[in-house]
Write a protein that holds these residues in place. Structure first.
Motif, mmCIF file in Angstrom:
data_model
loop_
_atom_site.group_PDB
_atom_site.id
_atom_site.type_symbol
_atom_site.label_atom_id
_atom_site.label_comp_id
_atom_site.label_asym_id
_atom_site.label_seq_id
_atom_site.Cartn_x
_atom_site.Cartn_y
_atom_site.Cartn_z
ATOM 1 N N ALA A 43 0.843 -1.196 0.000
ATOM 2 C CA ALA A 43 0.000 0.000 0.000
ATOM 3 C C ALA A 43 0.881 1.250 0.000
ATOM 4 N N LEU A 44 0.392 2.287 -0.617
ATOM 5 C CA LEU A 44 1.096 3.563 -0.647
ATOM 6 C C LEU A 44 1.091 4.179 0.752
ATOM 7 N N ALA A 45 2.234 4.675 1.210
ATOM 8 C CA ALA A 45 2.357 5.242 2.556
ATOM 9 C C ALA A 45 1.483 6.477 2.730
ATOM 10 N N GLY A 46 1.157 7.123 1.664
ATOM 11 C CA GLY A 46 0.315 8.310 1.698
ATOM 12 C C GLY A 46 0.315 8.959 0.327
ATOM 13 N N PRO A 47 -0.589 9.888 0.093
ATOM 14 C CA PRO A 47 -0.686 10.507 -1.230
ATOM 15 C C PRO A 47 0.342 11.617 -1.467
ATOM 16 N N ASP A 48 1.039 12.030 -0.396
ATOM 17 C CA ASP A 48 1.927 13.189 -0.488
ATOM 18 C C ASP A 48 3.400 12.786 -0.537
ATOM 19 N N ALA A 49 4.220 13.704 -1.041
ATOM 20 C CA ALA A 49 5.648 13.451 -1.189
ATOM 21 C C ALA A 49 6.357 13.257 0.141
ATOM 22 N N GLU A 50 5.886 13.934 1.179
ATOM 23 C CA GLU A 50 6.539 13.810 2.475
ATOM 24 C C GLU A 50 6.423 12.383 3.017
ATOM 25 N N SER A 51 5.226 11.833 3.028
ATOM 26 C CA SER A 51 5.058 10.463 3.539
ATOM 27 C C SER A 51 5.721 9.442 2.624
ATOM 28 N N GLN A 52 5.665 9.674 1.325
ATOM 29 C CA GLN A 52 6.299 8.744 0.388
ATOM 30 C C GLN A 52 7.819 8.777 0.512
ATOM 31 N N THR A 53 8.403 9.954 0.709
ATOM 32 C CA THR A 53 9.856 10.058 0.881
ATOM 33 C C THR A 53 10.287 9.346 2.152
ATOM 34 N N ARG A 54 9.574 9.607 3.229
ATOM 35 C CA ARG A 54 9.892 8.966 4.506
ATOM 36 C C ARG A 54 9.872 7.439 4.346
ATOM 37 N N GLN A 55 8.856 6.910 3.651
ATOM 38 C CA GLN A 55 8.754 5.457 3.486
ATOM 39 C C GLN A 55 9.811 4.924 2.528
ATOM 40 N N ALA A 56 10.097 5.637 1.448
ATOM 41 C CA ALA A 56 11.137 5.193 0.511
ATOM 42 C C ALA A 56 12.480 5.084 1.233
ATOM 43 N N LEU A 57 12.787 6.058 2.087
ATOM 44 C CA LEU A 57 14.040 6.002 2.846
ATOM 45 C C LEU A 57 14.012 4.869 3.869
ATOM 46 N N ALA A 58 12.870 4.620 4.485
ATOM 47 C CA ALA A 58 12.744 3.479 5.406
ATOM 48 C C ALA A 58 12.966 2.171 4.658
ATOM 49 N N ASN A 59 12.455 2.087 3.437
ATOM 50 C CA ASN A 59 12.657 0.887 2.624
ATOM 51 C C ASN A 59 14.142 0.690 2.314
ATOM 52 N N ALA A 93 10.860 15.715 4.528
ATOM 53 C CA ALA A 93 11.042 14.353 5.038
ATOM 54 C C ALA A 93 12.510 13.951 4.998
ATOM 55 N N ARG A 94 13.189 14.280 3.905
ATOM 56 C CA ARG A 94 14.606 13.937 3.787
ATOM 57 C C ARG A 94 15.402 14.629 4.890
ATOM 58 N N SER A 95 15.131 15.894 5.158
ATOM 59 C CA SER A 95 15.846 16.617 6.221
ATOM 60 C C SER A 95 15.641 15.954 7.575
ATOM 61 N N GLU A 96 14.427 15.530 7.838
ATOM 62 C CA GLU A 96 14.111 14.857 9.102
ATOM 63 C C GLU A 96 14.883 13.543 9.236
ATOM 64 N N VAL A 97 14.851 12.735 8.181
ATOM 65 C CA VAL A 97 15.540 11.440 8.217
ATOM 66 C C VAL A 97 17.052 11.634 8.245
ATOM 67 N N PHE A 98 17.568 12.551 7.429
ATOM 68 C CA PHE A 98 19.016 12.785 7.397
ATOM 69 C C PHE A 98 19.534 13.298 8.739
ATOM 70 N N ALA A 99 18.734 14.062 9.467
ATOM 71 C CA ALA A 99 19.154 14.533 10.788
ATOM 72 C C ALA A 99 19.418 13.344 11.716
ATOM 73 N N GLU A 100 18.642 12.291 11.546
ATOM 74 C CA GLU A 100 18.835 11.066 12.338
ATOM 75 C C GLU A 100 20.002 10.243 11.795
ATOM 76 N N TRP A 101 20.047 10.068 10.475
ATOM 77 C CA TRP A 101 21.063 9.216 9.856
ATOM 78 C C TRP A 101 22.448 9.847 9.841
ATOM 79 N N TYR A 102 22.530 11.155 9.643
ATOM 80 C CA TYR A 102 23.811 11.850 9.472
ATOM 81 C C TYR A 102 23.895 13.061 10.408
ATOM 82 N N PRO A 103 23.867 12.826 11.720
ATOM 83 C CA PRO A 103 23.835 13.938 12.663
ATOM 84 C C PRO A 103 25.061 14.835 12.595
#
Length: 137
Positions: A43-59, A93-103
């Protein structure tokens, strides 16, 4: 350890990326196919780019774990964004995830392209990665 840097002889990066990334000996290159914002059940994580980016990076994180690595092993990203209207959400979404991954702010190399459409109209984002995973794991 992967070396990432930005020589002073060129302009500083315009975003969250490094101009150069080098892979040391003793690493296996792993190429991650473009990931969409799809949940494990398809299923699609959501209709918006923010939720899709977050899920693509989680994948990508999950796929790297299956290969014995993690986000710290990523050398290069390629992001495809369907339309300029999806840029802000994807970047948030990328900024949020990158802050965790690349502090430490030592980001992988990264190219971003805005395209007319991806494989289907409901997809706002597709992200692929290249990782260098130590062979002595």
């Amino acid at each position: 350890m992967i070396r990432r840097w930005n020589p002073p002889s060129v302009a500083a990066p315009a975003g969250q990326y490094s101009h150069l990334a080098a892979v040391p000996a003793g690493h296996e290159l792993v190429f991650v196919s473009g990931q969409l914002g799809l949940l494990p059940d398809g299923a699609l994580a959501g209709p918006d780019a923010e939720s899709q980016t977050r899920q693509a990076l989680a994948n990508i994180r999950e796929l790297l774990a299956a290969a014995g690595g993690g986000p710290e092993h990523i050398v290069k990203f390629l992001s495809l964004i369907a339309g300029v209207e999806n840029l802000a959400g994807s970047r948030a979404a990328r900024s949020e995830v990158f802050a965790e991954w690349y502090p430490d702010g030592e980001f992988p190399a990264h190219s971003l392209m805005v395209v007319t459409q991806l494989a289907a109209p409901q997809f706002a984002v597709e992200i692929e990665a290249v990782a260098a995973i130590p062979t002595d794991r």
